[in-house]
Design an enzyme around this catalytic site. Sequence first.
Site, short mmCIF file in Angstrom:
data_model
loop_
_atom_site.label_atom_id
_atom_site.label_comp_id
_atom_site.label_asym_id
_atom_site.label_seq_id
_atom_site.Cartn_x
_atom_site.Cartn_y
_atom_site.Cartn_z
N ASP A 328 7.15 59.05 -10.17
CA ASP A 328 6.00 59.57 -10.92
C ASP A 328 6.28 59.58 -12.41
O ASP A 328 7.42 59.51 -12.86
CB ASP A 328 5.70 61.00 -10.47
CG ASP A 328 6.84 61.94 -10.82
OD1 ASP A 328 7.96 61.66 -10.38
OD2 ASP A 328 6.61 62.92 -11.55
N GLU A 329 5.21 59.69 -13.17
CA GLU A 329 5.26 59.93 -14.62
C GLU A 329 6.26 59.00 -15.33
O GLU A 329 7.10 59.45 -16.10
CB GLU A 329 5.61 61.39 -14.91
CG GLU A 329 4.55 62.35 -14.40
CD GLU A 329 4.87 63.81 -14.70
OE1 GLU A 329 3.91 64.57 -14.92
OE2 GLU A 329 6.06 64.18 -14.71
N VAL A 330 6.14 57.71 -15.07
CA VAL A 330 7.07 56.74 -15.65
C VAL A 330 6.48 56.17 -16.93
O VAL A 330 5.48 55.43 -16.89
CB VAL A 330 7.39 55.61 -14.66
CG1 VAL A 330 8.37 54.62 -15.28
CG2 VAL A 330 7.96 56.19 -13.36
#
Length: 535
Positions: A328-330
């Site tokens: 996530d949230e890359v």
Amino acid sequence: MRGKGAKIAGVLPLFMLFIAGTISAFDDIERLRIWPLPAQVSHGGRRMYLSGDFKLVTEGSKYGDTSGILKEGFDRMLSIVRLSHVISGDRNSSGSGGSALLQGLRVIISSSTDELEYGADESYKLVVPSPEKPSYAQLEAKSVYGALHGLQTFSQLCHFNLKKKVIEILMTPWNIIDQPRFSYRGLLIDTSRHYLPLPVIKNVIDSMTYAKLNVLHWHIVDTQSFPLEIPSYPKLWNGAYSSSQRYTFEDAAEIVNYARRRGIHVLAEIDVPGHALSWGKGYPALWPSKNCQEPLDVSSDFTFKVIDGILSDFSKIFKFKFVHLGGDEVNTTCWSATPRIAQWLKKHRMSEGEAYQYFVLRAQKIALSHGYEIINWEETFINFGSKLNSKTVVHNWLNTGLVENVTASGLRCIVSNQEYWYLDHIDATWQGFYANEPLQNITDKKQQSLVLGGEVCMWGEHIDASDIEQTIWPRAAAAAERLWTPYAKLAKNPNKVTTRLAHFRCLLNRRGVAAAPLVGGGRVVPLEPGSCLAQ
């Protein structure tokens, strides 16, 4: 996935909150004082007492208990039942008024194995007293772990009689047939943002058993710290906050074993390729550059060798069938901003987004090679869902409607939507936790079967050993009933269960769990002097 800052919760006047509780007291279901509510319950109106030497009997059971899991569970049950008061040593008589004495509990388990397998039968049947042997209660289960759930329910039937100073069971005879609605009923803890000592984690595990949660999702490492020893790459835990805030490999094995003996799986997570800055404290080659340290270097084979080493070590102690690989949230800008990685992208004709996909899929293959099935946060599905391995479970935390799309694609899903099931959202009330339905708008039976269950998330930005319990409880219990109890038995209006949940919260307090009051959001303090049952 990350938690909001703590907010001061709004509160409701006590008389408003407990109107529903007063009404529900007339409802027979709410008189049961069992949490989570069993699938089927009937009861009578008699009173029984527990003998001072109340014992475990396993005659007729196929389970030999060579590992002692059942005996330990029985002993823990008796210990918590007797915890809140001193039991009189000379009160072994049944008293008067036609009451009877229970000499023990007969447990009959039909499976001989104690291997903790995901999806195994967790059902049980509890009868108090046994019609065949009225001086004993009887508990039947397919597995020892179903029996452990039955012991938890039995413990909630027990009360201290202040006059006789013994343990009694009211409203007998009891007939309870029970099983969970969902096979995955999880709680996430985060030991990267704040280190949690082993006794704290064990206390959390014990408290999970009281609400019949069965998966501890251990978000071990993240941007801020890497506290776990990895024998294959021993410098990784250089990313810990300090030498005293680390877990040895043996510590991790102890947590897994402690949980297993209580019927709880431990789901280990490494969040890649983002949320991994701390990895480079021991191995700077994992960073794109010294000035651009996250996400992990997609262009380097060394990155994937480290992931392989971690998962190889994991496979020795984390025996749950799943491993969580995050995803996530890359923020991929570091890749293009680093000349050598930008050149690699150009050579392989990849955009940043395609490199993100490449990284996640390569990490998945590594996990599969170690015998794991994979859980990834939902961004992986949103960005390249059709490319994910068919053994992927998508972990929903952001988008409404995502569960429908995931299951329509044939993949499995776990629900943790942040507006309702993030415990670090201090303004989120228990009513919201209770009302959150994992199968919302999913009517197709096949799609429903692909929803494994749900998980409440205790992100650690504003949580440490000093306040974790009162932030988890009692709101996690509200979600636990949603995940355990048959849909038709759940209250359509959460306030209908206020009295029963307040009783469970007080029960947690008596068992040494620092569960906060119900009034307001999470981690609130009592508004005024008064009964535990009215807060």
